[in-house]
Design a protein around this motif. Structure first.
Motif, PDB file in Angstrom:
ATOM      1  N   ASP A  61      13.448  -6.728   5.259  1.00  0.00           N
ATOM      2  CA  ASP A  61      13.974  -7.955   4.678  1.00  0.00           C
ATOM      3  C   ASP A  61      13.033  -9.083   5.066  1.00  0.00           C
ATOM      4  N   ILE A  62      12.458  -9.729   4.081  1.00  0.00           N
ATOM      5  CA  ILE A  62      11.526 -10.832   4.313  1.00  0.00           C
ATOM      6  C   ILE A  62      12.237 -12.120   3.944  1.00  0.00           C
ATOM      7  N   ASP A  63      12.331 -13.002   4.918  1.00  0.00           N
ATOM      8  CA  ASP A  63      13.040 -14.265   4.752  1.00  0.00           C
ATOM      9  C   ASP A  63      12.136 -15.358   5.306  1.00  0.00           C
ATOM     10  N   ARG A  64      11.870 -16.365   4.516  1.00  0.00           N
ATOM     11  CA  ARG A  64      10.954 -17.417   4.986  1.00  0.00           C
ATOM     12  C   ARG A  64      11.497 -18.136   6.218  1.00  0.00           C
ATOM     13  N   HIS A  65      12.800 -18.034   6.454  1.00  0.00           N
ATOM     14  CA  HIS A  65      13.385 -18.675   7.629  1.00  0.00           C
ATOM     15  C   HIS A  65      13.231 -17.810   8.872  1.00  0.00           C
ATOM     16  N   SER A  66      12.749 -16.583   8.697  1.00  0.00           N
ATOM     17  CA  SER A  66      12.587 -15.645   9.802  1.00  0.00           C
ATOM     18  C   SER A  66      11.182 -15.060   9.750  1.00  0.00           C
ATOM     19  N   PRO A  67      10.161 -15.845  10.150  1.00  0.00           N
ATOM     20  CA  PRO A  67       8.778 -15.392  10.016  1.00  0.00           C
ATOM     21  C   PRO A  67       8.437 -14.169  10.865  1.00  0.00           C
ATOM     22  N   GLY A  68       9.292 -13.799  11.804  1.00  0.00           N
ATOM     23  CA  GLY A  68       9.032 -12.634  12.637  1.00  0.00           C
ATOM     24  C   GLY A  68       8.993 -11.348  11.849  1.00  0.00           C
ATOM     25  N   GLU A  69       9.669 -11.297  10.722  1.00  0.00           N
ATOM     26  CA  GLU A  69       9.698 -10.064   9.932  1.00  0.00           C
ATOM     27  C   GLU A  69       8.325  -9.767   9.334  1.00  0.00           C
ATOM     28  N   LEU A  70       7.582 -10.790   8.947  1.00  0.00           N
ATOM     29  CA  LEU A  70       6.233 -10.562   8.434  1.00  0.00           C
ATOM     30  C   LEU A  70       5.333 -10.036   9.550  1.00  0.00           C
ATOM     31  N   GLY A  71       5.504 -10.563  10.744  1.00  0.00           N
ATOM     32  CA  GLY A  71       4.756 -10.038  11.892  1.00  0.00           C
ATOM     33  C   GLY A  71       5.156  -8.607  12.194  1.00  0.00           C
ATOM     34  N   GLY A  72       6.449  -8.301  12.038  1.00  0.00           N
ATOM     35  CA  GLY A  72       6.934  -6.933  12.229  1.00  0.00           C
ATOM     36  C   GLY A  72       6.301  -5.989  11.230  1.00  0.00           C
ATOM     37  N   PHE A  73       6.172  -6.454  10.000  1.00  0.00           N
ATOM     38  CA  PHE A  73       5.499  -5.649   8.977  1.00  0.00           C
ATOM     39  C   PHE A  73       4.079  -5.320   9.425  1.00  0.00           C
ATOM     40  N   ARG A  74       3.367  -6.304   9.904  1.00  0.00           N
ATOM     41  CA  ARG A  74       1.976  -6.082  10.337  1.00  0.00           C
ATOM     42  C   ARG A  74       1.905  -5.111  11.508  1.00  0.00           C
ATOM     43  N   ARG A  75       2.866  -5.214  12.441  1.00  0.00           N
ATOM     44  CA  ARG A  75       2.863  -4.294  13.590  1.00  0.00           C
ATOM     45  C   ARG A  75       3.184  -2.868  13.152  1.00  0.00           C
ATOM     46  N   ILE A  76       4.102  -2.713  12.217  1.00  0.00           N
ATOM     47  CA  ILE A  76       4.405  -1.371  11.708  1.00  0.00           C
ATOM     48  C   ILE A  76       3.188  -0.812  10.975  1.00  0.00           C
ATOM     49  N   ARG A  77       2.574  -1.618  10.130  1.00  0.00           N
ATOM     50  CA  ARG A  77       1.419  -1.159   9.367  1.00  0.00           C
ATOM     51  C   ARG A  77       0.273  -0.735  10.304  1.00  0.00           C
ATOM     52  N   ALA A  78       0.194  -1.357  11.465  1.00  0.00           N
ATOM     53  CA  ALA A  78      -0.891  -1.055  12.408  1.00  0.00           C
ATOM     54  C   ALA A  78      -0.657   0.229  13.206  1.00  0.00           C
ATOM     55  N   VAL A  79       0.558   0.766  13.193  1.00  0.00           N
ATOM     56  CA  VAL A  79       0.850   1.992  13.946  1.00  0.00           C
ATOM     57  C   VAL A  79       0.181   3.171  13.245  1.00  0.00           C
ATOM     58  N   PRO A  80      -0.645   3.932  13.972  1.00  0.00           N
ATOM     59  CA  PRO A  80      -1.275   5.093  13.339  1.00  0.00           C
ATOM     60  C   PRO A  80      -0.239   6.169  13.017  1.00  0.00           C
ATOM     61  N   VAL A  81      -0.308   6.671  11.803  1.00  0.00           N
ATOM     62  CA  VAL A  81       0.596   7.729  11.355  1.00  0.00           C
ATOM     63  C   VAL A  81      -0.280   8.900  10.925  1.00  0.00           C
ATOM     64  N   ARG A  82       0.121  10.068  11.321  1.00  0.00           N
ATOM     65  CA  ARG A  82      -0.657  11.276  11.072  1.00  0.00           C
ATOM     66  C   ARG A  82      -1.047  11.459   9.607  1.00  0.00           C
ATOM     67  N   GLY A  83      -2.198  10.914   9.239  1.00  0.00           N
ATOM     68  CA  GLY A  83      -2.788  11.196   7.943  1.00  0.00           C
ATOM     69  C   GLY A  83      -2.133  10.592   6.720  1.00  0.00           C
ATOM     70  N   LYS A  84      -1.157   9.715   6.888  1.00  0.00           N
ATOM     71  CA  LYS A  84      -0.566   9.122   5.690  1.00  0.00           C
ATOM     72  C   LYS A  84      -0.225   7.662   5.937  1.00  0.00           C
ATOM     73  N   LYS A  85      -0.179   6.924   4.854  1.00  0.00           N
ATOM     74  CA  LYS A  85       0.225   5.522   4.898  1.00  0.00           C
ATOM     75  C   LYS A  85       1.679   5.465   4.456  1.00  0.00           C
ATOM     76  N   VAL A  86       2.567   5.112   5.364  1.00  0.00           N
ATOM     77  CA  VAL A  86       3.996   5.042   5.047  1.00  0.00           C
ATOM     78  C   VAL A  86       4.237   3.814   4.169  1.00  0.00           C
ATOM     79  N   PRO A  87       4.862   4.004   3.020  1.00  0.00           N
ATOM     80  CA  PRO A  87       5.148   2.857   2.152  1.00  0.00           C
ATOM     81  C   PRO A  87       6.117   1.881   2.814  1.00  0.00           C
ATOM     82  N   ILE A  88       5.793   0.605   2.699  1.00  0.00           N
ATOM     83  CA  ILE A  88       6.649  -0.456   3.226  1.00  0.00           C
ATOM     84  C   ILE A  88       6.992  -1.384   2.067  1.00  0.00           C
ATOM     85  N   ILE A  89       8.283  -1.545   1.843  1.00  0.00           N
ATOM     86  CA  ILE A  89       8.775  -2.361   0.734  1.00  0.00           C
ATOM     87  C   ILE A  89       9.396  -3.638   1.275  1.00  0.00           C
TER      88      ILE A  89
END
Length: 133
Positions: A61-89
């Motif tokens: 959930d992305i809410d402009r009043h809660s900028p931490g969620e965008l940072g959370g997205f970046r931290r999740i995207r940075a986690v290495p996953v065995r050979g695949k890119k997990v889709p984030i919506i």
């Protein structure tokens, strides 16, 4: 009943959503397609879960009043996953007025605009899964 494209097992979807009503709506939609929903209220919880458990997809959930969620997205995207890119919506009411292109340019696999409507949600999930396989 709306069906998603056939899969060998149930999808495991990590959902970052702090609003109880939105969580219930997401749960009901994902139950309808026999997906396993794992909920986190805050991005930090989701990042920790993501590091320790495999998931097929993440809704944030992305809410402009809660900028931490965008940072959370970046931290999740940075986690290495065995050979695949997990889709984030990104799930949003889009009060920040980003276009779908803006979300994709930021690295999201897709965007779902609230309100939560099952048929639109299923279409987004199916589209993202088809793009990633």
């Amino acid at each position: 009943m709306i069906e998603l494209a056939p899969r060998p097992r149930a999808l495991r979807i990590l959902c970052v959503e702090e609003d109880d009503l939105e969580r219930k709506l997401l749960q009901a939609c994902l139950d309808a397609v026999r997906a396993e929903a794992i909920f986190a209220r805050m991005a930090a919880e989701a990042v920790q879960y993501f590091r320790e458990h495999p998931v097929d997809m993440v809704f944030i959930d992305i809410d402009r009043h809660s900028p931490g969620e965008l940072g959370g997205f970046r931290r999740i995207r940075a986690v290495p996953v065995r050979g695949k890119k997990v889709p984030i919506i990104a799930v949003t009411d889009n009060d920040c007025r980003w276009s779908e292109r803006d979300y994709r340019d930021a690295g999201f696999s897709g965007v779902f605009l609230k309100p939560i409507e099952p048929s639109r949600l299923f279409r987004v999930i199916d589209d993202v899964l088809c793009e990633n396989h």
